[in-house]
Write a protein that holds these residues in place. Structure first.
Motif, short mmCIF file in Angstrom:
data_model
loop_
_atom_site.label_atom_id
_atom_site.label_comp_id
_atom_site.label_asym_id
_atom_site.label_seq_id
_atom_site.Cartn_x
_atom_site.Cartn_y
_atom_site.Cartn_z
N LYS A 173 0.83 -1.19 0.00
CA LYS A 173 0.00 0.00 0.00
C LYS A 173 0.88 1.26 0.00
N THR A 174 0.46 2.22 -0.80
CA THR A 174 1.12 3.52 -0.82
C THR A 174 0.02 4.58 -0.64
N PRO A 175 -0.07 5.20 0.52
CA PRO A 175 -1.19 6.10 0.83
C PRO A 175 -1.32 7.25 -0.17
N GLY A 176 -2.54 7.44 -0.68
CA GLY A 176 -2.84 8.58 -1.52
C GLY A 176 -2.62 8.39 -3.00
N TRP A 177 -1.97 7.30 -3.40
CA TRP A 177 -1.72 7.11 -4.82
C TRP A 177 -1.44 5.63 -5.10
N ARG A 178 -1.64 5.27 -6.35
CA ARG A 178 -1.35 3.90 -6.78
C ARG A 178 -1.25 3.89 -8.29
N GLY A 179 -0.20 3.32 -8.80
CA GLY A 179 -0.07 3.14 -10.24
C GLY A 179 1.03 3.97 -10.86
N ILE A 180 1.86 3.30 -11.67
CA ILE A 180 2.94 3.95 -12.41
C ILE A 180 2.99 3.34 -13.81
N THR A 181 3.78 3.94 -14.69
CA THR A 181 4.06 3.33 -15.98
C THR A 181 5.55 2.98 -16.05
N THR A 182 5.86 2.03 -16.90
CA THR A 182 7.25 1.75 -17.22
C THR A 182 7.82 2.91 -18.02
N LEU A 183 9.12 2.90 -18.20
CA LEU A 183 9.71 3.77 -19.21
C LEU A 183 9.25 3.31 -20.58
N PRO A 184 9.18 4.21 -21.55
CA PRO A 184 8.80 3.78 -22.90
C PRO A 184 9.85 2.83 -23.48
N ARG A 185 9.36 1.85 -24.24
CA ARG A 185 10.23 0.91 -24.92
C ARG A 185 9.98 1.01 -26.42
N HIS A 223 21.24 -3.17 -19.14
CA HIS A 223 20.89 -1.75 -19.04
C HIS A 223 19.79 -1.67 -17.98
N VAL A 224 20.14 -1.13 -16.82
CA VAL A 224 19.28 -1.21 -15.64
C VAL A 224 18.83 0.19 -15.23
N PHE A 225 17.54 0.32 -14.96
CA PHE A 225 16.97 1.56 -14.42
C PHE A 225 16.37 1.26 -13.05
N VAL A 226 16.81 1.98 -12.05
CA VAL A 226 16.28 1.86 -10.69
C VAL A 226 15.66 3.19 -10.33
N ASP A 227 14.42 3.15 -9.85
CA ASP A 227 13.70 4.39 -9.53
C ASP A 227 12.82 4.14 -8.31
N LYS A 228 13.43 4.23 -7.14
CA LYS A 228 12.77 4.06 -5.86
C LYS A 228 12.13 2.67 -5.72
N SER A 229 10.93 2.48 -6.27
CA SER A 229 10.25 1.19 -6.15
C SER A 229 10.13 0.47 -7.49
N VAL A 230 10.91 0.90 -8.48
CA VAL A 230 10.84 0.31 -9.82
C VAL A 230 12.23 -0.16 -10.22
N VAL A 231 12.30 -1.38 -10.78
CA VAL A 231 13.52 -1.88 -11.38
C VAL A 231 13.18 -2.37 -12.79
N GLU A 232 13.88 -1.83 -13.78
CA GLU A 232 13.71 -2.26 -15.17
C GLU A 232 15.05 -2.70 -15.72
N VAL A 233 15.06 -3.86 -16.35
CA VAL A 233 16.29 -4.46 -16.85
C VAL A 233 16.13 -4.77 -18.34
N PHE A 234 16.99 -4.18 -19.17
CA PHE A 234 17.05 -4.48 -20.59
C PHE A 234 18.31 -5.30 -20.84
N VAL A 235 18.15 -6.41 -21.56
CA VAL A 235 19.24 -7.36 -21.77
C VAL A 235 19.62 -7.36 -23.24
N ASN A 236 20.79 -6.77 -23.55
CA ASN A 236 21.32 -6.76 -24.92
C ASN A 236 20.31 -6.25 -25.94
N ASP A 237 19.39 -5.40 -25.51
CA ASP A 237 18.33 -4.86 -26.38
C ASP A 237 17.53 -5.99 -27.03
N LYS A 238 17.43 -7.12 -26.32
CA LYS A 238 16.68 -8.27 -26.82
C LYS A 238 15.57 -8.71 -25.87
N GLN A 239 15.64 -8.28 -24.64
CA GLN A 239 14.67 -8.71 -23.64
C GLN A 239 14.55 -7.61 -22.59
#
Length: 557
Positions: free
Chosen positions: A338-350, A488-504
C-alpha cells in the motif's frame, strides 16, 4: 488479505468489462468532477491551463506525494489516487499524448486521465480527457491519428464500445460520436456470438478497422476458455459491421488468457499485436497481416511479464508507431504494498523494432539521457569465481546503470542492486549462460546452441512484513556465439527495469525497508568472468522541474 482484495477488485472489473452489456442501464450518474470546454487555439489553451483547477490540483498533489519514499521520480505516476491501464498513446501536432484510466478519489470510477510530453519522459498533467457520460466507466482503448483529428475508441462500460474525436492542439475537448459503436446485444436484447470490450483502431484506404479484446470462448482443449479477438469495420466510425475472428492459427496464448487492451501496428515488414492477459499479463504477437482477407497470422510470441501480473508486475500496454518502422510501448505496473494517496505507475517507454535480420529489438526509448547527473565509470576488472565484489563507489535508489560483462564459462553471473551493507535486503539480477532450451528444436541450423536465461528475483528486496515479493521473473534471451552480456538497468525508488542486450526486458516493483539499501555488487559463480565496462548515472526528477507551473513550449508542428 491485501493481495486477495486486489485480485477481487480486478476480477470484478474484468467481469464488468466483458459482460456489462447484458445488464446495461439506460443512464448512469454523471462524473462528480467538474467539466469545462477549453479554447480551440494553442495560445488560448496555454493561457487557460495556467490557472486550471485540475492542473493546479495535480501539480500540488505531486509535490505532496513526492515525500513518499517509494514514489518514482522519473517514471510517470498517478497525480493522485489510482492510475490503471495506459490508453491511447499517440503523437499529435509535435507532441506525445498519454491517456490512462484515472480513478479519482472524488468519483471512484474510471475516467481517461491525460498527460503530454515532448520527449516521452517529461510528462505534464493535463485535465481529464474523457468523463463517464453516458457510460458508467471509461475503460481501455486506443487512438488513431488521421488528418485533422484524433479518434479514440474505447470500452464504455454499461453502454458498449465508444468512439470519440478531438481536433484541438492539446486534445482537451472530445466529442463522443458513436454511443455505442459496438455492442454484443441485438435490438431484441439477444446476446450476439462475439465479445466487445477494449478496442484498438486503424485505417486502410477509406475503411476503419477495430479488434476488441477481453473476451474468451470455450474453444480450447477439454472446453477450456481461449482468447477471442473479433474484427469489425466501418466507413464512418458510427456504423460498424462485425467481420470474423481476426487471428489464424494462434497457438501461443494459454487457456485462460484473453487479449485485452489490444494494439495492432506495423513493425518493419510485419505487424505486432500487443495485448494484456488478465491471467499472465502483458504479451505480444508478431506475424503477417493479410489486408485483403483482413486476417492476422501470428508467427512469434513474447512476454513483457513472466509471472502473474500481481503483485508488482507488468499490466497493460499502450502503443503507437514511432514513424521509423518501430513501435513505442509503455505499460502500467502494479504495486506490491500500500502507498497512501496514490497507486499506479508506468514503465519507461520501450521501442520495439526489427533488425535487418528480422530479429526483434527491445530498447529503452525517449529522452531519458537528459535525466543523467552525477556519473561514475569503472574500467575492466577480473571477477574471480565465487566471490561477491561490492562496488563502494556507486550506490543509490534512482539511477541508470549500463554494464557489459564477458561471462566466459561462468554458469551464472549476478548483479545485486538495492543492497544493504549486510545484505539483509537486495534485489538480484542473474544471468545463466546457455541454460535454456536448445535452439535446434525450432531451427535445425542452430544445433548445439541454447537459450540463455535472465532472472530478476525480489524475494529479499524487502524486510517489511506488508510487502509482497514476486516469484522470480525468468525470461529467455539468445546471445550470439561471441556476444557479451550487456545489462541496461533503471532503478527508480520502487521500480527496477532491466534491458538485456536490447533483446529482452523485465520490470518489477520493489520496496526496500531499510534506508541503507543502496549498494551494488557483482558475483561470478562457478568460474571467472570479466567486467568490461560499467557506467553509472544518478537520475534527476522529472517532477521537481515542474514546481506548480504549467510548462509547455508554445509550438505546434
Amino acid at each position: 488479505m491485501y493481495i486477495i482484495m486486489i485480485r477481487k477488485f480486478f476480477f470484478v472489473f474484468f467481469l464488468l468489462s466483458v459482460t456489462v452489456f447484458v445488464f446495461a442501464k439506460d443512464t448512469y450518474p454523471a462524473s462528480k468532477l467538474p467539466q469545462r470546454v477549453y479554447p480551440s487555439t494553442l495560445d488560448e489553451q496555454l493561457k487557460v491551463l495556467k490557472d486550471d483547477p485540475q492542473v493546479k490540483f495535480f501539480n500540488q498533489n505531486r509535490v505532496k506525494l513526492g515525500k513518499d519514499p517509494y514514489r518514482p521520480i522519473y517514471h510517470f505516476s498517478s497525480p493522485e489516487s489510482i492510475l490503471h491501464d495506459p490508453n491511447g498513446l499517440c503523437f499529435w501536432q509535435g507532441k506525445w499524448h498519454l491517456f490512462y484510466q484515472y480513478i479519482p478519489a472524488k468519483d471512484y470510477r474510471q475516467h481517461w486521465g491525460h498527460a503530454v510530453s515532448d520527449d516521452l519522459i517529461h510528462w505534464i498533467d493535463l485535465p481529464v480527457a474523457l468523463y463517464p457520460v453516458p457510460e458508467n466507466m471509461v475503460y481501455s482503448g486506443a487512438t488513431f491519428v488521421e488528418e485533422g483529428r484524433v479518434v479514440a475508441m474505447y470500452n464504455g462500460v454499461g453502454i458498449g464500445t465508444m468512439v470519440a474525436v478531438s481536433s484541438d492542439p492539446l486534445l482537451l475537448n472530445w466529442e463522443k460520436i458513436a454511443i455505442p459503436a459496438l455492442t454484443n446485444i441485438d435490438k431484441s436484447g439477444n446476446r450476439l456470438p462475439f465479445s466487445v470490450g477494449d478496442a484498438n483502431i486503424w485505417k486502410i484506404d477509406d475503411t476503419y478497422y477495430s479488434v476488441t479484446g477481453g473476451g474468451r470462448k470455450a474453444t480450447g482443449p477439454g472446453g477450456l476458455r481461449m482468447r477471442e479477438s473479433w474484427l469489425f469495420s466501418s466507413k464512418d466510425l458510427v456504423n460498424w459491421t462485425p467481420r470474423h475472428e481476426f487471428m489464424v492459427n494462434e497457438r501461443f496464448l494459454l487457456p485462460g488468457d484473453d487479449a485485452a487492451c489490444p494494439y495492432f501496428w506495423p513493425i518493419g515488414n510485419q505487424y505486432i499485436f500487443f495485448l494484456y492477459s488478465h491471467m499472465t499479463g502483458g504479451q505480444y504477437l508478431i506475424g503477417d497481416y493479410d489486408k485483403e482477407k483482413q486476417l492476422f497470422y501470428p508467427k512469434q510470441h513474447g512476454k513483457s511479464n513472466f509471472m502473474s501480473f500481481l503483485p508488482g508486475g507488468v499490466h497493460a500496454p499502450s502503443a503507437y508507431p514511432d514513424g521509423d518502422g518501430g513501435v513505442v510501448v509503455l505499460y502500467n505496473m502494479h504495486q506490491g504494498t500500500k502507498t497512501p494517496g496514490w497507486r499506479g505507475i508506468t514503465t519507461l517507454p520501450r521501442r520495439f523494432s526489427m533488425t535487418p535480420e528480422q530479429k526483434l529489438r527491445i530498447e529503452p526509448y525517449g529522452n531519458y539521457k537528459s535525466l543523467r547527473t552525477k556519473s561514475v565509470s569503472i574500467a575492466k576488472k577480473k571477477l574471480h569465481a565465487n566471490k561477491e565484489i561490492i562496488l563502494p563507489e556507486i550506490k543509490g535508489n534512482a539511477y541508470e546503470l549500463i554494464i557489459e560483462v564477458d561471462v566466459k564459462e561462468s554458469p551464472m553471473f549476478e548483479l545485486n542492486i538495492l543492497r544493504s551493507p549486510e545484505k539483509e535486503e537486495f534485489t538480484s539480477i542473474k544471468f545463466f549462460k546457455d541454460r535454456g532450451f536448445p535452439l535446434d528444436r525450432l531451427d535445425s541450423n542452430l544445433k548445439g546452441r541454447f537459450q540463455s536465461i535472465v532472472s530478476v528475483e525480489t524475494a529479499y528486496s524487502s524486510i517489511l512484513p506488508d510487502v509482497k515479493s514476486r516469484a522470480p521473473e525468468i525470461a529467455p534471451v539468445v546471445l550470439e556465439k561471441d556476444e557479451k552480456l550487456k545489462l541496461h538497468v533503471f532503478v527508480d525508488k520502487s521500480v527496477v527495469e532491466v534491458f538485456v542486450n536490447d533483446k529482452q526486458a523485465i520490470s518489477v516493483r520493489v520496496y526496500p525497508g531499510r534506508e541503507d539499501s543502496h549498494g551494488i555488487s557483482l558475483r561470478s559463480q562457478g568460474g571467472d568472468a570479466e567486467l568490461i565496462s560499467l557506467n553509472f548515472w544518478q537520475m534527476k526528477s522529472i517532477y521537481n522541474e515542474l514546481k506548480n507551473d504549467f510548462i509547455l513550449s508554445n509550438t505546434a508542428n
